[in-house]
Structure formats: structure tokens, C-alpha cells
Design a protein around this motif. Structure first.
Motif, short mmCIF file in Angstrom:
data_model
loop_
_atom_site.label_atom_id
_atom_site.label_comp_id
_atom_site.label_asym_id
_atom_site.label_seq_id
_atom_site.Cartn_x
_atom_site.Cartn_y
_atom_site.Cartn_z
N ARG A 23 0.83 -1.21 0.00
CA ARG A 23 0.00 0.00 0.00
C ARG A 23 0.87 1.26 0.00
N VAL A 24 1.97 1.21 0.75
CA VAL A 24 2.87 2.36 0.78
C VAL A 24 3.45 2.63 -0.60
N ALA A 25 3.82 1.56 -1.30
CA ALA A 25 4.38 1.73 -2.64
C ALA A 25 3.36 2.33 -3.60
N ARG A 26 2.08 1.90 -3.50
CA ARG A 26 1.06 2.47 -4.38
C ARG A 26 0.74 3.92 -4.02
N ALA A 27 1.05 4.31 -2.79
CA ALA A 27 0.73 5.68 -2.37
C ALA A 27 1.80 6.69 -2.80
N VAL A 28 3.01 6.25 -3.09
CA VAL A 28 4.06 7.19 -3.52
C VAL A 28 3.72 7.68 -4.92
N PRO A 29 3.50 8.97 -5.11
CA PRO A 29 3.06 9.47 -6.43
C PRO A 29 4.16 9.37 -7.47
N GLY A 30 3.80 8.72 -8.61
CA GLY A 30 4.74 8.62 -9.73
C GLY A 30 5.76 7.53 -9.60
N LEU A 31 5.67 6.65 -8.61
CA LEU A 31 6.66 5.59 -8.43
C LEU A 31 6.41 4.47 -9.43
N GLN A 32 7.45 4.09 -10.15
CA GLN A 32 7.39 2.96 -11.09
C GLN A 32 8.21 1.82 -10.50
N VAL A 40 9.05 -1.23 -1.77
CA VAL A 40 8.96 0.20 -2.06
C VAL A 40 10.28 0.63 -2.69
N SER A 41 10.38 0.37 -3.97
CA SER A 41 11.60 0.72 -4.70
C SER A 41 11.25 0.86 -6.17
N GLY A 42 12.11 1.58 -6.90
CA GLY A 42 11.88 1.77 -8.32
C GLY A 42 12.34 3.14 -8.76
N ARG A 43 11.69 3.62 -9.81
CA ARG A 43 12.05 4.91 -10.41
C ARG A 43 10.99 5.95 -10.07
N GLY A 57 15.69 4.46 -6.44
CA GLY A 57 16.06 4.20 -5.05
C GLY A 57 15.01 3.41 -4.31
N THR A 58 15.08 3.42 -2.98
CA THR A 58 14.19 2.66 -2.11
C THR A 58 13.66 3.57 -1.01
N LEU A 59 12.54 3.12 -0.42
CA LEU A 59 11.91 3.83 0.69
C LEU A 59 11.43 2.80 1.69
N GLN A 60 11.67 3.04 2.96
CA GLN A 60 11.26 2.13 4.03
C GLN A 60 10.45 2.89 5.07
N VAL A 61 9.31 2.27 5.48
CA VAL A 61 8.45 2.83 6.52
C VAL A 61 8.34 1.77 7.61
N ARG A 127 4.61 19.28 -1.91
CA ARG A 127 3.61 18.69 -2.82
C ARG A 127 3.71 17.17 -2.80
N LEU A 128 4.93 16.65 -2.74
CA LEU A 128 5.13 15.20 -2.72
C LEU A 128 4.56 14.59 -1.44
N LEU A 129 4.75 15.23 -0.28
CA LEU A 129 4.20 14.72 0.97
C LEU A 129 2.68 14.81 1.01
N ASN A 130 2.11 15.88 0.45
CA ASN A 130 0.66 16.02 0.42
C ASN A 130 0.01 14.89 -0.40
N ARG A 131 0.56 14.65 -1.54
CA ARG A 131 -0.02 13.61 -2.40
C ARG A 131 0.16 12.23 -1.78
N PHE A 132 1.28 11.99 -1.12
CA PHE A 132 1.48 10.71 -0.44
C PHE A 132 0.42 10.48 0.63
N ALA A 133 0.17 11.49 1.47
CA ALA A 133 -0.83 11.35 2.53
C ALA A 133 -2.23 11.17 1.94
N GLU A 134 -2.54 11.93 0.90
CA GLU A 134 -3.87 11.80 0.27
C GLU A 134 -4.06 10.43 -0.36
N ASN A 135 -3.01 9.89 -0.99
CA ASN A 135 -3.12 8.56 -1.60
C ASN A 135 -3.31 7.47 -0.55
N ILE A 136 -2.58 7.59 0.57
CA ILE A 136 -2.76 6.61 1.65
C ILE A 136 -4.19 6.65 2.17
N ALA A 137 -4.72 7.86 2.37
CA ALA A 137 -6.08 8.00 2.89
C ALA A 137 -7.11 7.48 1.90
#
Length: 276
Positions: A23-32, A40-43, A57-61, A127-137
Motif C-alpha cells: 500500500r505504501v508503494a502504491r501511495a508514492v506518487p509517480g513511483l514505477q 517500495v523501490s523503483g524509479r 532508489g528505495t523507501l522504508q516505513v 507537494r510530494l508529501l501532500n499527495r502521499f498522505a492523500e493517496n494513503i487516505a
């Protein structure tokens, strides 16, 4: 950096989404996402001002004991030597009508993004943090609705429709065909025990009245042999043949007449002979 984002979703549902890397990976805007890599990794393409920089790169929560989440990111430029490192602390605070994402931490970068204006970099990060929070919600809210609809569908499938219980109770009250008592046929033979006292207790010396005897002969009537040989009656009775004229009755008056005619002829012939 510090930043807060309000979303109209309960904190418990958001925690369930943050605990799922998919779910975290789908919430990151524009992540391929790339096949064979971490969840949670990709372009990721980041637009800063009029420039677009692509990072890989990668992202860990990860959840913490105090209820907060640590967000760690590490990425490098796809077409360059620049890199970005992110270290944030994410906390969820219940709010009226929803929850609040609170971001607090630092980020270091070099390469192309370091050459861009600070205000443009800060605006892109916000803008990136706003979209991430909105996608998670949005993902949490959609999954909650789907789970609710699935539960209602299961309840509707298990529970009988309206009026079904009444019809079932009515059907239960009505006797089935196997339980319904079938009356005896009209021509069924009767047992002597069906009549109170039986036939043996009837008075043997008593004779039935004349009307009863006549009715009995009419109803029971003739034997099987008489019925078989008796002519039909009513509309199926055969048409009687015309009576033939008896020959004996004809001869009774024809013989004297013939004798009289013969005698008359003889007398006339003799008379005529004498006259000659």
C-alpha cells in the motif's frame, strides 16, 4: 523540515495501510516499481520548478514503539551522479473528522537538485508529501468501503429475503402430500368392521321392506351373465327390425279366392258352350 496534512480518514485505518509495504508503494506518487526489487523501490520522477529529475532508489516505513513511523529514503539520479537521502519521523494524530499526518525530519541532496532554488525544492517536497498522505487516505477509504460491501453481500446471501420466513412458516403449517389423508375411492370395498356391530349382529329373521328389496334389485340387479347378454338400453339400444308379413296368413285368404275364381271360370265356360 516540518509539515502537516489533514485527511478525512480515521487513524486506525491509516495505521493498517502504513503497515503494508504494498500500500505504501502504491501511495508514492509517480513511483514505477521494478520487478525483483524491494516492495517500495523503483524509479521516481520529481518535478522541481521547470526541471524534471528521475531518481532510482528505495523507501522504508517502519513502526516505532511510541506509535510513530520512521521513513528512510535513499536514491540516486538515473542520469547523473547526484543523490538524495531522506530521514523523517511520521506521526498520526486524531483530529475532528479525520486524522493529521505530521512529518518532521531532514533531507540531504547533491547533484542537479542542489543547483535549483531552495523555495522550488521546498514546494516540490511539500507537494510530494501532500499527495502521499492523500493517496494513503484514499486507498484506506476505498478498501474500507469494499470490505463493507463484501460483508453486506455475504449477509444478504446468508439471510433469507423479506417474506421468505413467512412463506416458509406457511409452507411448514400446510401438510405435505405424503401427510395428507386420502379419502377412499367411491367403489372401494367396505370391511364389515367399518359398520358398527357388523353384519352378523343384524336380525337374520327380519325381511327387508318391499321398496328396499326393489331398490336393491335395481341397484345390484342382475347377475354378471345377465348383464353380459342383456341388450343395451337408452340411446345405445338397437333399432328394431320391421316385422315380416306372415306367409301363412296370406295363404289363408288367397286359397279360397283362387278356388272361387277357378269355379267361376268353369261355370262361365259351360254356359257359353250350351248356348252354341
Amino acid at each position: 523540515m516540518e509539515h502537516e496534512v489533514f485527511v478525512p480518514v480515521a487513524a486506525e485505518r491509516l495505521r493498517e495501510a502504513l503497515a503494508d509495504p504494498a500500500r505504501v508503494a502504491r501511495a508514492v506518487p509517480g513511483l514505477q516499481q521494478e520487478a525483483g526489487t524491494a516492495p517500495v523501490s523503483g524509479r521516481l520522477k520529481v518535478r522541481v520548478g521547470g526541471h524534471t529529475i528521475t531518481y532510482r532508489g528505495t523507501l522504508q516505513v517502519a513502526g516505532q514503539d511510541d506509535g510513530t513511523y520512521s521513513v528512510a529514503g535513499d536514491a540516486t539520479e538515473a542520469r547523473g551522479s547526484g543523490s538524495v537521502k531522506l530521514a523523517l519521523t511520521l506521526s498520526l494524530r486524531p483530529a475532528e473528522g479525520g486524522s493529521t499526518f505530521a512529518f518532521d525530519g531532514t533531507a540531504t541532496a547533491d547533484g542537479r537538485i542542489a543547483e535549483l532554488p531552495v523555495d522550488a525544492v521546498a514546494s516540490a517536497s511539500t507537494r510530494l508529501l501532500n499527495r502521499f498522505a492523500e493517496n494513503i487516505a484514499a486507498a484506506s477509504d476505498q478498501e474500507a468501503k469494499e470490505a463493507k460491501e463484501a460483508g453486506e453481500a455475504e449477509e444478504a446471501a446468508v439471510a433469507p429475503p423479506e417474506g421468505a420466513q413467512d412463506s416458509e412458516s406457511a409452507a411448514a403449517e400446510e401438510p405435505s402430500l405424503s401427510e395428507t389423508e386420502v379419502p377412499p375411492p367411491a367403489l372401494a370395498s367396505y370391511d364389515e368392521s367399518d359398520f358398527e356391530g357388523g353384519f352378523e349382529e343384524a336380525d337374520a329373521d327380519a325381511e327387508p321392506p318391499a321398496e328396499a328389496a326393489h331398490a336393491r334389485r335395481t341397484m345390484i340387479g342382475r347377475s354378471a351373465e345377465e348383464v353380459d347378454h342383456a341388450p343395451p338400453r337408452g340411446r345405445y339400444a338397437p333399432t328394431p327390425a320391421p316385422e315380416a308379413v306372415s306367409h301363412s296368413a296370406t295363404l289363408r285368404w288367397a286359397a279360397p279366392a283362387a278356388a272361387f275364381v277357378l269355379a267361376s271360370a268353369i261355370v262361365v265356360s259351360r254356359v257359353l258352350r250350351r248356348r252354341r
